[in-house]
Design a protein around this motif. Structure first.
Motif, PDB file in Angstrom:
ATOM      1  N   ARG A 194       0.815  -1.502   0.088  1.00 29.64           N
ATOM      2  CA  ARG A 194       0.108   0.653  -0.330  1.00 29.64           C
ATOM      3  C   ARG A 194       0.607   1.154  -0.315  1.00 29.64           C
ATOM      4  O   ARG A 194       0.765   2.729  -0.518  1.00 29.64           O
ATOM      5  CB  ARG A 194      -1.476   0.035   1.132  1.00 29.64           C
ATOM      6  CG  ARG A 194      -1.644   1.123   1.505  1.00 29.64           C
ATOM      7  CD  ARG A 194      -2.830   0.924   2.126  1.00 29.64           C
ATOM      8  NE  ARG A 194      -3.721   1.783   2.140  1.00 29.64           N
ATOM      9  CZ  ARG A 194      -4.912   2.214   2.469  1.00 29.64           C
ATOM     10  NH1 ARG A 194      -5.594   0.953   4.191  1.00 29.64           N
ATOM     11  NH2 ARG A 194      -5.811   3.605   2.841  1.00 29.64           N
ATOM     12  N   GLU A 213      -6.136  16.074  -3.704  1.00 28.49           N
ATOM     13  CA  GLU A 213      -7.088  15.572  -5.355  1.00 28.49           C
ATOM     14  C   GLU A 213      -7.660  14.255  -4.980  1.00 28.49           C
ATOM     15  O   GLU A 213      -8.553  13.678  -5.552  1.00 28.49           O
ATOM     16  CB  GLU A 213      -5.829  15.211  -6.164  1.00 28.49           C
ATOM     17  CG  GLU A 213      -5.410  16.847  -6.829  1.00 28.49           C
ATOM     18  CD  GLU A 213      -6.493  17.151  -7.946  1.00 28.49           C
ATOM     19  OE1 GLU A 213      -7.386  16.703  -8.555  1.00 28.49           O
ATOM     20  OE2 GLU A 213      -6.763  18.294  -7.543  1.00 28.49           O
ATOM     21  N   ARG A 214      -6.317  13.497  -3.916  1.00 26.40           N
ATOM     22  CA  ARG A 214      -6.677  12.384  -3.209  1.00 26.40           C
ATOM     23  C   ARG A 214      -8.074  11.974  -3.240  1.00 26.40           C
ATOM     24  O   ARG A 214      -9.401  10.927  -3.006  1.00 26.40           O
ATOM     25  CB  ARG A 214      -5.847  11.663  -2.328  1.00 26.40           C
ATOM     26  CG  ARG A 214      -6.029  10.255  -2.239  1.00 26.40           C
ATOM     27  CD  ARG A 214      -5.671   9.528  -3.075  1.00 26.40           C
ATOM     28  NE  ARG A 214      -5.485   7.940  -2.295  1.00 26.40           N
ATOM     29  CZ  ARG A 214      -6.261   7.000  -2.909  1.00 26.40           C
ATOM     30  NH1 ARG A 214      -6.971   6.616  -4.169  1.00 26.40           N
ATOM     31  NH2 ARG A 214      -5.894   6.193  -2.399  1.00 26.40           N
ATOM     32  N   THR A 223       2.123   2.049  -3.498  1.00 26.34           N
ATOM     33  CA  THR A 223       1.587   2.493  -4.376  1.00 26.34           C
ATOM     34  C   THR A 223       0.967   4.359  -4.607  1.00 26.34           C
ATOM     35  O   THR A 223       0.722   4.739  -4.812  1.00 26.34           O
ATOM     36  CB  THR A 223       0.232   1.675  -3.700  1.00 26.34           C
ATOM     37  OG1 THR A 223      -0.182   0.362  -4.361  1.00 26.34           O
ATOM     38  CG2 THR A 223      -1.034   2.003  -5.374  1.00 26.34           C
ATOM     39  N   ILE A 224       0.958   3.898  -2.798  1.00 22.18           N
ATOM     40  CA  ILE A 224       1.355   5.520  -2.396  1.00 22.18           C
ATOM     41  C   ILE A 224       1.754   6.561  -3.125  1.00 22.18           C
ATOM     42  O   ILE A 224       1.833   7.649  -3.755  1.00 22.18           O
ATOM     43  CB  ILE A 224       1.114   6.318  -0.815  1.00 22.18           C
ATOM     44  CG1 ILE A 224       0.372   5.612  -0.744  1.00 22.18           C
ATOM     45  CG2 ILE A 224       0.937   7.148  -0.331  1.00 22.18           C
ATOM     46  CD1 ILE A 224      -0.133   5.328   1.287  1.00 22.18           C
ATOM     47  N   LYS A 275       3.723   5.219  -5.731  1.00 21.73           N
ATOM     48  CA  LYS A 275       3.520   5.918  -7.241  1.00 21.73           C
ATOM     49  C   LYS A 275       2.669   6.561  -7.674  1.00 21.73           C
ATOM     50  O   LYS A 275       2.701   7.470  -8.554  1.00 21.73           O
ATOM     51  CB  LYS A 275       3.006   4.523  -7.516  1.00 21.73           C
ATOM     52  CG  LYS A 275       2.729   4.320  -8.535  1.00 21.73           C
ATOM     53  CD  LYS A 275       2.720   2.488  -9.421  1.00 21.73           C
ATOM     54  CE  LYS A 275       2.353   2.748 -10.441  1.00 21.73           C
ATOM     55  NZ  LYS A 275       1.412   1.075 -11.613  1.00 21.73           N
ATOM     56  N   ARG A 276       1.922   7.027  -6.862  1.00 20.63           N
ATOM     57  CA  ARG A 276       0.545   8.179  -7.031  1.00 20.63           C
ATOM     58  C   ARG A 276       0.830   9.463  -6.997  1.00 20.63           C
ATOM     59  O   ARG A 276       1.273  10.401  -7.575  1.00 20.63           O
ATOM     60  CB  ARG A 276      -0.357   7.924  -6.221  1.00 20.63           C
ATOM     61  CG  ARG A 276      -1.636   6.800  -6.320  1.00 20.63           C
ATOM     62  CD  ARG A 276      -2.669   7.074  -5.900  1.00 20.63           C
ATOM     63  NE  ARG A 276      -3.480   5.781  -6.278  1.00 20.63           N
ATOM     64  CZ  ARG A 276      -3.679   4.960  -4.043  1.00 20.63           C
ATOM     65  NH1 ARG A 276      -3.021   5.398  -3.560  1.00 20.63           N
ATOM     66  NH2 ARG A 276      -4.692   4.027  -4.497  1.00 20.63           N
ATOM     67  N   LEU A 277       2.536   9.662  -6.253  1.00 17.03           N
ATOM     68  CA  LEU A 277       2.862  10.905  -5.505  1.00 17.03           C
ATOM     69  C   LEU A 277       3.958  10.976  -6.793  1.00 17.03           C
ATOM     70  O   LEU A 277       4.351  12.115  -7.108  1.00 17.03           O
ATOM     71  CB  LEU A 277       3.686  10.199  -4.903  1.00 17.03           C
ATOM     72  CG  LEU A 277       3.357  10.995  -3.218  1.00 17.03           C
ATOM     73  CD1 LEU A 277       3.736  10.544  -1.890  1.00 17.03           C
ATOM     74  CD2 LEU A 277       1.936  12.325  -3.227  1.00 17.03           C
ATOM     75  N   GLU A 321      -3.172   7.036   4.738  1.00 22.70           N
ATOM     76  CA  GLU A 321      -2.247   7.056   3.883  1.00 22.70           C
ATOM     77  C   GLU A 321      -0.728   8.281   4.003  1.00 22.70           C
ATOM     78  O   GLU A 321       0.309   7.701   3.956  1.00 22.70           O
ATOM     79  CB  GLU A 321      -1.796   7.531   2.843  1.00 22.70           C
ATOM     80  CG  GLU A 321      -3.066   6.529   2.111  1.00 22.70           C
ATOM     81  CD  GLU A 321      -3.909   7.104   0.294  1.00 22.70           C
ATOM     82  OE1 GLU A 321      -3.187   8.311   0.033  1.00 22.70           O
ATOM     83  OE2 GLU A 321      -4.764   6.508  -0.470  1.00 22.70           O
ATOM     84  N   TYR A 346      -1.353  16.631  -3.118  1.00 26.37           N
ATOM     85  CA  TYR A 346      -1.360  14.894  -3.442  1.00 26.37           C
ATOM     86  C   TYR A 346      -3.090  15.233  -2.797  1.00 26.37           C
ATOM     87  O   TYR A 346      -4.120  14.498  -3.277  1.00 26.37           O
ATOM     88  CB  TYR A 346      -0.879  14.240  -3.182  1.00 26.37           C
ATOM     89  CG  TYR A 346      -0.790  12.769  -3.099  1.00 26.37           C
ATOM     90  CD1 TYR A 346      -1.802  11.813  -4.003  1.00 26.37           C
ATOM     91  CD2 TYR A 346      -1.348  12.409  -2.242  1.00 26.37           C
ATOM     92  CE1 TYR A 346      -1.841  10.667  -3.701  1.00 26.37           C
ATOM     93  CE2 TYR A 346      -1.893  10.743  -1.327  1.00 26.37           C
ATOM     94  CZ  TYR A 346      -1.934   9.721  -2.198  1.00 26.37           C
ATOM     95  OH  TYR A 346      -1.855   8.791  -2.860  1.00 26.37           O
ATOM     96  N   GLU A 384     -11.591  11.337  -4.661  1.00 23.56           N
ATOM     97  CA  GLU A 384     -11.748   9.689  -4.732  1.00 23.56           C
ATOM     98  C   GLU A 384     -11.872   8.501  -3.657  1.00 23.56           C
ATOM     99  O   GLU A 384     -12.870   7.425  -3.924  1.00 23.56           O
ATOM    100  CB  GLU A 384     -10.851   8.640  -5.339  1.00 23.56           C
ATOM    101  CG  GLU A 384     -10.458   9.755  -7.076  1.00 23.56           C
ATOM    102  CD  GLU A 384      -9.253   9.358  -6.916  1.00 23.56           C
ATOM    103  OE1 GLU A 384      -8.447   8.538  -6.465  1.00 23.56           O
ATOM    104  OE2 GLU A 384      -8.691  10.080  -8.620  1.00 23.56           O
ATOM    105  N   ASP A 433       6.555   9.539  -7.460  1.00 26.93           N
ATOM    106  CA  ASP A 433       7.947   9.234  -7.291  1.00 26.93           C
ATOM    107  C   ASP A 433       9.212   9.857  -7.208  1.00 26.93           C
ATOM    108  O   ASP A 433      10.180   9.638  -8.127  1.00 26.93           O
ATOM    109  CB  ASP A 433       8.351   7.246  -7.518  1.00 26.93           C
ATOM    110  CG  ASP A 433       9.253   6.840  -6.658  1.00 26.93           C
ATOM    111  OD1 ASP A 433       9.784   7.663  -6.072  1.00 26.93           O
ATOM    112  OD2 ASP A 433      10.362   5.426  -7.750  1.00 26.93           O
TER     113      ASP A 433
END
Length: 331
Positions: free
Chosen positions: A81, A108-109, A84-85, A87-89, A121, A105, A112, A91
């Motif tokens: 997890r 926007e998150r 994955t966070i 990756k959304r940022l 997170e 971030y 969702e 990296d």
């Protein structure tokens, strides 16, 4: 800097990598010992990990996992997890990642996912930095320390009424998996989590008690149960090893058939809430309930306190508004 302390010992206090790096403080009996530590750090200065200069956030997470994360109970889930966070940022480099980056971030998150997910997170990423700083494997500040989690209103816990319990158990017993009703009864009788009850082994069930091990917080809990329940469970279980087959999906279908509406995220957990709620409504002690449920913090258990028949019973009699003043005598 090495200075002599009032007790005659010596303290080493310096920043081997400069003011933006970790602070090294050591106390030794002699100045020579402190000097040796200082020299050792300075000699290895170029060899030590310096993630803040060149490592990306994903590499930081990898380092955290190898040095600490792999020891956590939910290590695989947590590691996956957190990556994955990252990756959304996008990296980013660990050195250039700031609280402002995460704040944007998060903004926007939130479109969702829930506030609760965002809080998780935040804690996961904050823990990565904090642990590596503590281990002196990261030099620099923790940008996530500046990010505060959102406050979430406490939700009322749902529990089954005395009328709903037999309805649900009847549907469980109709399941093709004959262990569904057994596990549900054990959860209702002990306050155990579904996973704890479902994976019970032969050596954990006794005549008048059940022993939950491998729990969420790692602590062993011994819960008294009625002997007749133990006999019933033994009669349905496998003869050796693990007592019950996996039956979570069977329970979910039983809840659907029963028509009982439960809040999101409280499917099998409603059995644990039902045990705790009825325990308090029947006059149980809140401190004993804390031990039964395995809560390390009493504040978590206090969510059930208001269900006790004695909870705040004397509040009306202790207020300053006395009988003569309750009614408006001018009306």
């Amino acid at each position: 800097m090495i200075k002599k302390l009032p007790d005659g010992r010596y303290q080493l206090d310096f920043y081997p990598f400069g003011s933006d790096g970790p602070r090294i403080k050591r106390v030794r009996n002699t100045r020579k010992e402190c000097k040796e530590i200082e020299t050792d750090y300075l000699s290895k200065k170029g060899q030590l990990h310096n993630p803040s200069d060149k490592m990306r956030l994903s590499e930081l997470v990898d380092l955290w996992y190898k040095m600490h994360g792999c020891t956590l109970k939910d290590h695989k889930y947590r590691f996956s997890r957190t990556l994955t966070i990252v990756k959304r940022l996008g990296d980013p480099k660990a050195k250039t990642f700031t609280a402002a980056h995460f704040a944007h971030y998060r903004e926007e998150r939130l479109k969702e996912v829930s506030v609760s997910t965002i809080n998780h997170e935040t804690r996961y990423l904050r823990a990565v930095y904090a642990e590596l700083i503590r281990l002196e494997l990261y030099r620099g500040d923790n940008p996530m320390a500046k990010i505060r989690t959102f406050r979430i209103d406490e939700k009322e816990l749902s529990y089954l009424t005395e009328e709903q319990i037999p309805v649900l158990l009847s549907e469980c017993d109709k399941s093709r998996n004959n262990h569904c009703g057994a596990v549900a009864r054990l959860c209702l009788a002990s306050g155990g989590r579904w996973s704890e009850a479902n994976r019970l082994t032969d050596g954990q069930l006794f005549k008048d008690r059940v022993v939950f091990s491998g729990t969420k917080n790692g602590k062993v809990r011994v819960i008294p149960i009625k002997p007749e329940l133990s006999v019933y469970l033994r009669g349905l279980s496998f003869p050796y090893g693990r007592l019950f087959d996996d039956c979570y999906s069977a329970f979910r279908k039983a809840v659907e058939r029963s028509g009982i509406k439960l809040p999101d995220g409280q499917l099998s957990h409603v059995l644990r809430h039902t045990f705790a709620s009825h325990y308090m409504m029947n006059g149980g002690d809140i401190l004993v309930l804390q031990r039964l449920l395995g809560h390390s913090d009493l504040k978590v258990t206090m969510r059930y306190a208001h269900l006790s028949p004695c909870y705040m019973k004397n509040v009306p009699n202790l207020s300053p508004l006395k009988g003569d003043y309750i009614m408006n005598t001018n009306i």
